[in-house]
Design a protein around this motif. Structure first.
Motif, short mmCIF file in Angstrom:
data_model
loop_
_atom_site.label_atom_id
_atom_site.label_comp_id
_atom_site.label_asym_id
_atom_site.label_seq_id
_atom_site.Cartn_x
_atom_site.Cartn_y
_atom_site.Cartn_z
N PHE A 34 5.89 -5.07 1.02
CA PHE A 34 5.31 -5.74 -0.14
C PHE A 34 5.72 -4.97 -1.38
O PHE A 34 6.17 -3.83 -1.29
CB PHE A 34 3.79 -5.87 -0.01
N PHE A 35 5.59 -5.60 -2.57
CA PHE A 35 6.23 -5.05 -3.76
C PHE A 35 5.29 -4.99 -4.96
O PHE A 35 4.54 -5.94 -5.23
CB PHE A 35 7.46 -5.91 -4.13
N LEU A 51 8.88 -2.36 -6.95
CA LEU A 51 8.83 -1.13 -6.17
C LEU A 51 8.31 -1.47 -4.78
O LEU A 51 7.22 -2.02 -4.62
CB LEU A 51 7.91 -0.12 -6.85
N ALA A 52 9.10 -1.15 -3.77
CA ALA A 52 8.80 -1.58 -2.40
C ALA A 52 7.87 -0.60 -1.69
O ALA A 52 7.98 0.62 -1.82
CB ALA A 52 10.09 -1.71 -1.60
N PRO A 76 5.82 4.40 2.38
CA PRO A 76 4.78 4.13 3.37
C PRO A 76 3.40 4.12 2.70
O PRO A 76 3.10 4.97 1.87
CB PRO A 76 4.90 5.29 4.36
N ALA A 77 2.57 3.16 3.07
CA ALA A 77 1.25 3.01 2.46
C ALA A 77 0.21 2.68 3.52
O ALA A 77 0.47 1.91 4.45
CB ALA A 77 1.28 1.92 1.40
N ILE A 78 -0.95 3.28 3.38
CA ILE A 78 -2.12 2.90 4.18
C ILE A 78 -2.91 1.89 3.36
O ILE A 78 -3.31 2.18 2.23
CB ILE A 78 -2.98 4.13 4.50
N LEU A 136 -2.55 -10.08 1.16
CA LEU A 136 -1.09 -10.19 1.11
C LEU A 136 -0.49 -10.65 2.43
O LEU A 136 0.73 -10.71 2.56
CB LEU A 136 -0.49 -8.84 0.71
N HIS A 137 -1.35 -10.93 3.41
CA HIS A 137 -0.88 -11.37 4.73
C HIS A 137 0.06 -10.33 5.34
O HIS A 137 1.17 -10.64 5.78
CB HIS A 137 -0.19 -12.73 4.64
N LEU A 138 -0.41 -9.08 5.34
CA LEU A 138 0.41 -7.98 5.83
C LEU A 138 0.17 -7.71 7.31
O LEU A 138 -0.81 -8.17 7.89
CB LEU A 138 0.10 -6.70 5.04
#
Length: 259
Positions: free
Chosen positions: A182-183, A193-194, A163-165, A174-176
């Motif tokens: 994303f990796f 690494l996901a 999980p990432a902020i 990255l069009h998140l």
């Protein structure tokens, strides 16, 4: 007298109009001056909060040596007289998939303490930020356990995403969206690494380029374990940066400055 004034206005209506316009311009200028002065005072504060992100912050010298666990190292700084909260972090620029030339700043830190150590620049909804940080901390134990199971089961089995902020700039790049994967790029047979977008914030403290503000914040323990499994086995991700929230009295500030 009021009747005379009305008669004069009736004979020269433009004079009344000029007087009214003068009053409007005077009020408008007064409002502009108040807004200008307010923004002039706030602007240096905003810049300071954005760059420093805390009462005290900075990078460790490259030849710094650390002993003990990440948590023990952080606790040593909290014991400095005058320090209310201290947070250390591993901060480094990394390559990510779908990015040809750009890199993102990875901020691997203790999500349970960073909220009290830094000043989030111009973020109104601090409750949502603290909830997102709590989410990173709450998932640490189960995530590390799942990572260990994946490694024991098969070297080719994908690890659970971290999980990432992410900052708004990173999300746009990255069009998140929340929940999207994303990796991080990897140059070995294990793939990338996901990460998973768990929350988005306008700005992140600690990014290497404050103009582009491209970065992500993750839990140090979760990231360190996965990084060693996928990217670089036996890598030593030592802290590179620290933030301090301190008391503001002279004795406390002097104590922190000279430690």
């Amino acid at each position: 007298m009021p009747l005379v004034a009305l008669v004069l206005m009736a004979r020269a209506p433009r004079q009344a109009m000029r007087t009214t316009m003068l009053l409007i311009f005077t009020i408008a200028f007064a409002l502009f001056a108040q807004v200008f002065l307010a923004t002039q005072v706030q602007r240096p504060v905003d810049i300071s909060n954005y760059v420093m992100a805390a009462d005290f912050s900075g990078f460790f010298p490259q030849d710094s040596t650390f002993s003990g666990t990440f948590e023990q190292q952080e606790a040593q700084y909290r014991n400095i007289p005058g320090v209310l909260s201290a947070t250390i972090a591993y901060v480094s620029d990394k390559s990510f998939q779908n990015l040809d030339t750009s890199s993102l700043t990875v901020i691997a830190t203790d999500p349970s303490s960073i909220g009290a150590s830094i000043t989030w620049p111009r973020i109104d909804n601090l409750t949502a930020i603290n909830t997102a940080l709590g989410h990173l901390a709450d998932q640490r134990t189960s995530l590390i356990a799942d990572q260990a199971k994946a490694q024991r089961g098969s070297v080719n089995k994908a690890l659970p995403p971290i999980p990432a902020i992410v900052s708004t700039a990173t999300s746009n790049l990255l069009h998140l969206s929340v929940g999207k994967l994303f990796f991080m790029s990897s140059f070995n047979s294990k793939g990338g690494l996901a990460f998973i977008d768990s929350a988005e914030v306008p700005y992140l403290p600690g990014v290497s380029n404050i103009l582009t503000d491209r970065g992500l914040l993750v839990d140090y323990a979760s990231f360190n374990a996965a990084y060693n499994m996928v990217i670089a086995p036996d890598a030593l991700l030592t802290p590179t940066m620290a933030w301090f929230h301190t008391r503001q009295d002279t004795a406390s500030l002097t104590s922190v400055q000279h430690t």
